[in-house]
Structures are given as structure tokens and as C-alpha cells.
Scaffold this motif. Sequence first.
Motif, PDB file in Angstrom:
ATOM      1  N   ASP A  64      20.453  -0.896  10.135  1.00  0.00           N
ATOM      2  CA  ASP A  64      19.086  -1.422  10.678  1.00  0.00           C
ATOM      3  C   ASP A  64      17.886  -1.317   9.660  1.00  0.00           C
ATOM      4  N   ILE A  65      18.075  -0.154   9.026  1.00  0.00           N
ATOM      5  CA  ILE A  65      17.005   0.181   8.186  1.00  0.00           C
ATOM      6  C   ILE A  65      17.031  -1.224   6.872  1.00  0.00           C
ATOM      7  N   VAL A  66      18.141  -1.372   6.316  1.00  0.00           N
ATOM      8  CA  VAL A  66      18.321  -2.087   5.481  1.00  0.00           C
ATOM      9  C   VAL A  66      18.027  -3.535   5.863  1.00  0.00           C
ATOM     10  N   LYS A  67      18.114  -3.931   6.905  1.00  0.00           N
ATOM     11  CA  LYS A  67      17.876  -5.048   7.307  1.00  0.00           C
ATOM     12  C   LYS A  67      16.565  -5.454   7.601  1.00  0.00           C
ATOM     13  N   LYS A  68      15.713  -4.254   7.940  1.00  0.00           N
ATOM     14  CA  LYS A  68      14.389  -4.521   8.119  1.00  0.00           C
ATOM     15  C   LYS A  68      13.782  -4.619   6.757  1.00  0.00           C
ATOM     16  N   ALA A  69      14.114  -3.854   5.944  1.00  0.00           N
ATOM     17  CA  ALA A  69      13.725  -3.756   4.596  1.00  0.00           C
ATOM     18  C   ALA A  69      14.058  -5.044   3.788  1.00  0.00           C
ATOM     19  N   GLY A  70      15.024  -5.606   4.191  1.00  0.00           N
ATOM     20  CA  GLY A  70      15.616  -7.086   3.497  1.00  0.00           C
ATOM     21  C   GLY A  70      16.268  -6.831   2.395  1.00  0.00           C
ATOM     22  N   VAL A  71      16.891  -5.531   2.321  1.00  0.00           N
ATOM     23  CA  VAL A  71      17.798  -5.195   1.042  1.00  0.00           C
ATOM     24  C   VAL A  71      19.252  -4.874   1.330  1.00  0.00           C
ATOM     25  N   ALA A  72      20.116  -4.788   0.555  1.00  0.00           N
ATOM     26  CA  ALA A  72      21.417  -4.525   0.555  1.00  0.00           C
ATOM     27  C   ALA A  72      21.751  -2.871   1.074  1.00  0.00           C
ATOM     28  N   LYS A  73      22.859  -2.862   1.681  1.00  0.00           N
ATOM     29  CA  LYS A  73      23.085  -1.381   2.091  1.00  0.00           C
ATOM     30  C   LYS A  73      23.177  -0.388   0.719  1.00  0.00           C
ATOM     31  N   GLY A  74      23.680  -1.043  -0.312  1.00  0.00           N
ATOM     32  CA  GLY A  74      23.978   0.020  -1.518  1.00  0.00           C
ATOM     33  C   GLY A  74      22.354   0.073  -2.004  1.00  0.00           C
ATOM     34  N   ILE A 127       9.933  -1.344 -18.933  1.00  0.00           N
ATOM     35  CA  ILE A 127      10.082   0.141 -18.270  1.00  0.00           C
ATOM     36  C   ILE A 127       9.114   0.282 -17.118  1.00  0.00           C
ATOM     37  N   ALA A 128       7.988   0.120 -17.559  1.00  0.00           N
ATOM     38  CA  ALA A 128       6.944   0.456 -16.532  1.00  0.00           C
ATOM     39  C   ALA A 128       6.955  -0.331 -15.339  1.00  0.00           C
ATOM     40  N   ARG A 129       7.253  -1.664 -15.539  1.00  0.00           N
ATOM     41  CA  ARG A 129       7.436  -2.675 -14.403  1.00  0.00           C
ATOM     42  C   ARG A 129       8.919  -2.244 -13.598  1.00  0.00           C
ATOM     43  N   ILE A 130       9.634  -1.909 -14.275  1.00  0.00           N
ATOM     44  CA  ILE A 130      11.035  -1.289 -13.572  1.00  0.00           C
ATOM     45  C   ILE A 130      10.653   0.056 -12.537  1.00  0.00           C
ATOM     46  N   ILE A 131      10.030   0.686 -12.929  1.00  0.00           N
ATOM     47  CA  ILE A 131       9.738   1.931 -12.456  1.00  0.00           C
ATOM     48  C   ILE A 131       8.817   1.723 -11.422  1.00  0.00           C
ATOM     49  N   LYS A 132       7.768   0.846 -11.405  1.00  0.00           N
ATOM     50  CA  LYS A 132       6.952   0.393 -10.377  1.00  0.00           C
ATOM     51  C   LYS A 132       7.842  -0.344  -9.374  1.00  0.00           C
ATOM     52  N   GLU A 133       8.598  -1.122  -9.681  1.00  0.00           N
ATOM     53  CA  GLU A 133       9.282  -1.953  -8.623  1.00  0.00           C
ATOM     54  C   GLU A 133      10.478  -0.998  -7.788  1.00  0.00           C
ATOM     55  N   ALA A 134      10.756  -0.078  -8.581  1.00  0.00           N
ATOM     56  CA  ALA A 134      11.575   1.163  -7.773  1.00  0.00           C
ATOM     57  C   ALA A 134      10.712   1.908  -6.887  1.00  0.00           C
ATOM     58  N   GLU A 135       9.565   2.269  -7.248  1.00  0.00           N
ATOM     59  CA  GLU A 135       8.610   2.939  -6.293  1.00  0.00           C
ATOM     60  C   GLU A 135       8.372   2.057  -5.198  1.00  0.00           C
ATOM     61  N   VAL A 136       8.012   0.874  -5.419  1.00  0.00           N
ATOM     62  CA  VAL A 136       7.845  -0.027  -4.143  1.00  0.00           C
ATOM     63  C   VAL A 136       8.907  -0.082  -3.298  1.00  0.00           C
ATOM     64  N   ARG A 137      10.199  -0.645  -3.847  1.00  0.00           N
ATOM     65  CA  ARG A 137      11.413  -0.749  -3.002  1.00  0.00           C
ATOM     66  C   ARG A 137      11.515   0.416  -2.059  1.00  0.00           C
ATOM     67  N   ARG A 138      11.492   1.637  -2.706  1.00  0.00           N
ATOM     68  CA  ARG A 138      11.810   2.994  -1.987  1.00  0.00           C
ATOM     69  C   ARG A 138      10.799   3.270  -0.730  1.00  0.00           C
ATOM     70  N   ALA A 139       9.481   2.784  -1.241  1.00  0.00           N
ATOM     71  CA  ALA A 139       8.433   2.905  -0.169  1.00  0.00           C
ATOM     72  C   ALA A 139       8.655   1.827   0.890  1.00  0.00           C
ATOM     73  N   GLU A 140       9.113   0.533   0.537  1.00  0.00           N
ATOM     74  CA  GLU A 140       9.489  -0.359   1.654  1.00  0.00           C
ATOM     75  C   GLU A 140      10.707   0.198   2.570  1.00  0.00           C
ATOM     76  N   LEU A 141      11.602   0.878   1.928  1.00  0.00           N
ATOM     77  CA  LEU A 141      12.734   1.390   2.716  1.00  0.00           C
ATOM     78  C   LEU A 141      12.179   2.462   3.667  1.00  0.00           C
ATOM     79  N   MET A 142      11.179   3.370   3.207  1.00  0.00           N
ATOM     80  CA  MET A 142      10.504   4.519   4.005  1.00  0.00           C
ATOM     81  C   MET A 142       9.687   3.702   5.331  1.00  0.00           C
ATOM     82  N   ASP A 143       8.963   2.879   4.917  1.00  0.00           N
ATOM     83  CA  ASP A 143       8.118   2.089   5.739  1.00  0.00           C
ATOM     84  C   ASP A 143       9.099   1.320   7.074  1.00  0.00           C
TER      85      ASP A 143
END
Length: 211
Positions: free
Chosen positions: A38-48, A4-20
Amino acid sequence: MFIIARIIKEAEVRRAELMDAALELFTSTGYQTTMIIDIVKKAGVAKGTFYYYFPSKEAILEAIYNRWATDQATSFKEESRQLTALPKLQLFIKYLFLPSQLDLLFKRLWDEENFNLDYKAWGNQVENVFNPLLADIIQQGNQEETMHVVCIKETITFFWSTLSCLWEASIFQEPSEVFTNKRKIAQAVLEKILGIKEGVLELSIAHNRLA
């Protein structure tokens, strides 16, 4: 618990990557022309993935402002813990004027005439993050008798109006002499509205932060 802790951390990291990614695009390309794709392409994630964390482009802009404000508030509270009210006020103002990438974002939004977006995002940080800190500083100053403020809420409104003149002068790189004169006027105005002894307040504010 570890999973659970790892999942939460990964979510925080992903959110920060999108913001960056969004912050870099907003400042380099412009808010108006940057699309969510453009944002999702730069962050390397899916639009969803974007919509999992943010309902809109405006929401991620708000989050960028909030991250900056929260970081500044956290650092300020740590550094000011043992200070009396007047040094605490000066430190508070200094933190507000520390150069950051948000300066570039602010400038870009104004160049694009997205004033309402900037006012809304910044206003929310003032109301929710900074005003409680400022109210505590003023109350402490009243108790220490270095400030004399009766209507704290109303006075805080004039405080921000005064600082906004300096903030814009700094961002838009007004001539050094003009900026210095405005800083002196701001010091005098803040002393007056906060009931501080004349000549005591000194503002440490960067000039030409984008230079």
C-alpha cells in the motif's frame, strides 16, 4: 561532484516520499491494516525501492518518529541559543507539545492497541534526541543556580513520566478543567524534582490538539 550531490538529494527526497505516504496511510487507514504494498503504491515506487531504504514497516514507523523529533530538536536549538535555563526549559516543553500529524499517528496506534510499537519508537527518540538536550538544560540550570539537581539521569526519568500524563490528557481530549488541573500539578512536580523556585515554571501546552 554535482552528479553525486544530485543522487544524494534524490535519495533523500525518495525516502521522504515513502515516509509521507506511510504516515498518511497509518493515520487514515491504520498501522495494522496498512501493508508495504500500500505504501509503495501510494508513493508511486517499486516494492524493491521500499526495501532499499527501510527493512520493514516498523522501521519506517521509527523513521517517521525520528524525523519529527529531529526537526523539533533542530528548531528548538536554533530558537533557544541565547536563552537562560528556565526559559529554555519552558521552550523545550512547548516544542514537545506543538500539534503535529504525529498526534494522529499516536492516537491511531493506541486505538489499535499497538502500545509497544509506540513506546519503542517514542522511547528511542527520548533517549537519543531529547535526553541530551534536557541534560544540557539541567546542567545550565545548575550552573545558573535556578535549578538544583544532583541525579540528572534519574531526574530525567521522572520528568518524562510527568509530561506523559499531560501528553495523553491532551491527545485524548480530556475536559478542559481536568487538563488545567493536571497542568498545574505537573508544574508543581517539575519545580520540585528540578529544584526550581515554587511558582516560577509555566507550561505552555495545547489542549485538545486533535479538535
